[in-house]
Design a protein around this motif. Structure first.
Motif, short mmCIF file in Angstrom:
data_model
loop_
_atom_site.label_atom_id
_atom_site.label_comp_id
_atom_site.label_asym_id
_atom_site.label_seq_id
_atom_site.Cartn_x
_atom_site.Cartn_y
_atom_site.Cartn_z
N ALA A 18 0.67 -1.10 0.27
CA ALA A 18 -0.17 0.03 -0.13
C ALA A 18 1.17 1.41 -0.55
N ALA A 19 1.95 1.14 0.41
CA ALA A 19 3.40 2.43 0.80
C ALA A 19 3.59 2.41 -0.78
N GLU A 20 3.89 1.52 -1.34
CA GLU A 20 4.38 1.53 -2.92
C GLU A 20 3.24 2.28 -3.76
N ASP A 21 2.04 2.03 -3.38
CA ASP A 21 0.95 2.21 -4.12
C ASP A 21 0.75 3.63 -4.22
N ILE A 22 1.20 3.60 -2.94
CA ILE A 22 0.82 5.70 -2.67
C ILE A 22 2.20 6.62 -3.45
N SER A 23 3.12 5.83 -2.99
CA SER A 23 4.11 6.74 -3.63
C SER A 23 4.31 6.99 -4.73
N GLY A 24 3.29 5.38 -5.39
CA GLY A 24 2.78 5.72 -7.49
C GLY A 24 2.14 6.63 -7.99
N GLY A 25 1.54 6.87 -6.60
CA GLY A 25 0.17 8.22 -6.89
C GLY A 25 -1.60 8.18 -6.70
N ARG A 26 -0.78 6.48 -6.22
CA ARG A 26 -2.93 6.13 -5.84
C ARG A 26 -2.64 7.16 -4.05
N LEU A 27 -4.11 7.34 -4.15
CA LEU A 27 -4.25 7.77 -2.78
C LEU A 27 -5.89 6.38 -2.85
N ASP A 28 -6.40 5.92 -3.32
CA ASP A 28 -7.56 5.54 -3.35
C ASP A 28 -7.51 3.62 -2.21
N ILE A 29 -6.21 4.07 -0.87
CA ILE A 29 -6.08 2.45 -0.82
C ILE A 29 -6.11 2.74 0.15
N GLN A 30 -6.61 1.77 0.58
CA GLN A 30 -7.20 1.30 2.82
C GLN A 30 -6.65 -0.59 2.22
N VAL A 31 -5.95 -0.20 3.69
CA VAL A 31 -5.49 -1.83 4.14
C VAL A 31 -6.26 -2.87 5.03
N ALA A 32 -6.43 -3.35 5.35
CA ALA A 32 -7.59 -4.34 6.33
C ALA A 32 -6.46 -4.10 7.83
N VAL A 33 -7.58 -3.96 8.25
CA VAL A 33 -7.34 -4.30 9.86
C VAL A 33 -7.33 -5.03 10.37
N SER A 34 -6.55 -6.09 11.44
CA SER A 34 -6.89 -7.17 12.12
C SER A 34 -6.44 -7.45 13.08
N GLY A 35 -7.18 -7.52 14.02
CA GLY A 35 -7.13 -7.32 15.37
C GLY A 35 -6.58 -6.02 16.01
N ARG A 36 -6.24 -6.47 17.36
CA ARG A 36 -5.60 -4.49 17.85
C ARG A 36 -4.81 -5.04 18.13
N ASP A 37 -3.66 -6.26 17.90
CA ASP A 37 -1.96 -5.61 18.08
C ASP A 37 -1.43 -4.91 17.61
N GLU A 38 -0.28 -4.59 17.59
CA GLU A 38 0.60 -3.25 16.90
C GLU A 38 0.69 -3.10 15.27
N VAL A 39 0.60 -4.40 15.48
CA VAL A 39 0.31 -4.62 13.13
C VAL A 39 -1.31 -4.22 12.76
N GLY A 40 -2.24 -3.87 14.38
CA GLY A 40 -3.25 -3.88 13.59
C GLY A 40 -3.62 -2.37 13.80
N ARG A 41 -2.65 -1.86 14.47
CA ARG A 41 -2.81 -0.59 15.02
C ARG A 41 -1.58 0.22 14.02
N LEU A 42 -1.54 -0.17 13.55
CA LEU A 42 -0.23 0.34 12.83
C LEU A 42 -0.93 0.22 11.41
N SER A 43 -2.58 -0.51 10.85
CA SER A 43 -2.72 -0.75 9.89
C SER A 43 -3.94 0.31 9.87
N ALA A 44 -4.55 0.67 11.03
CA ALA A 44 -5.01 1.35 11.31
C ALA A 44 -5.01 2.80 11.90
#
Length: 184
Positions: A18-44
């Motif tokens: 998703a970060a690569e897509d944003i740097s390519g100019g796409r802003l219509d990106i959402q990543v799946a948020v899974s759980g409340r752990d660090e990775v989930g909070r990072l995704s949110a």
């Protein structure tokens, strides 16, 4: 162990993509948020950051459009002032302004009334001719437009020849756009 690594690296891999897509100019990106752990909070947090970037980008695009419009208006105003300054007579100035207004407004028949308050005269200029009218016409024309601060639609009998060209008599209505100099 392999399942544990896959559970962590999968979402991180999605974030990296998703970060690569944003740097390519796409802003219509959402990543799946899974759980409340660090990775989930990072995704949110990533999704919130993308939403802020989208809002900021939209506001910047609107401001850019406003600046572009203001620039064009300023450039056109300077061009008009420069051209008006090069004209030698009031008639030439009025004809130039009428032709410029015809580029902007759908109306093809136009006339300008210029009020000379110190002499109580009114000058009517159109593409079909011009006339310097006496004091009695000044009072009639002045009364018709005196209280207008903005563009107004009037019945055609409010201003009659010679205050307007004879061809205006067939109009269903007149549009008056007042221009003021020193609040007069």
């Amino acid at each position: 162990g392999h399942l544990f690594l896959k559970r962590i690296t999968g979402p991180l891999s999605s974030l990296a993509k998703a970060a690569e897509d944003i740097s390519g100019g796409r802003l219509d990106i959402q990543v799946a948020v899974s759980g409340r752990d660090e990775v989930g909070r990072l995704s949110a947090s990533f999704n919130q950051m993308v939403a802020r970037i989208q809002d900021d980008t939209h506001r910047l695009e609107e401001k850019t459009a406003e600046l572009d419009r203001a620039y064009r208006q300023t450039r056109d105003s300077f061009a008009i002032v420069q051209e008006v300054g090069s004209k030698l007579t009031l008639h030439d100035v009025c004809i130039y302004l009428i032709r410029r207004f015809q580029e902007v407004v759908a109306c093809r028949r136009m006339a300008m009334l210029v009020f000379l308050e110190n002499k109580k005269n009114v000058i009517m200029v159109s593409e079909s001719g011009s006339a310097c009218l006496a004091a009695n016409f000044f009072e009639t024309a002045s009364a018709a437009v005196q209280r207008l601060d903005e563009t107004a639609f009037l019945k055609p009998d409010v201003l009659r020849p010679p205050l307007v060209p004879a061809e205006f008599e067939s109009a269903r209505r007149l549009v008056i756009a007042p221009f003021q100099h020193e609040e007069r």
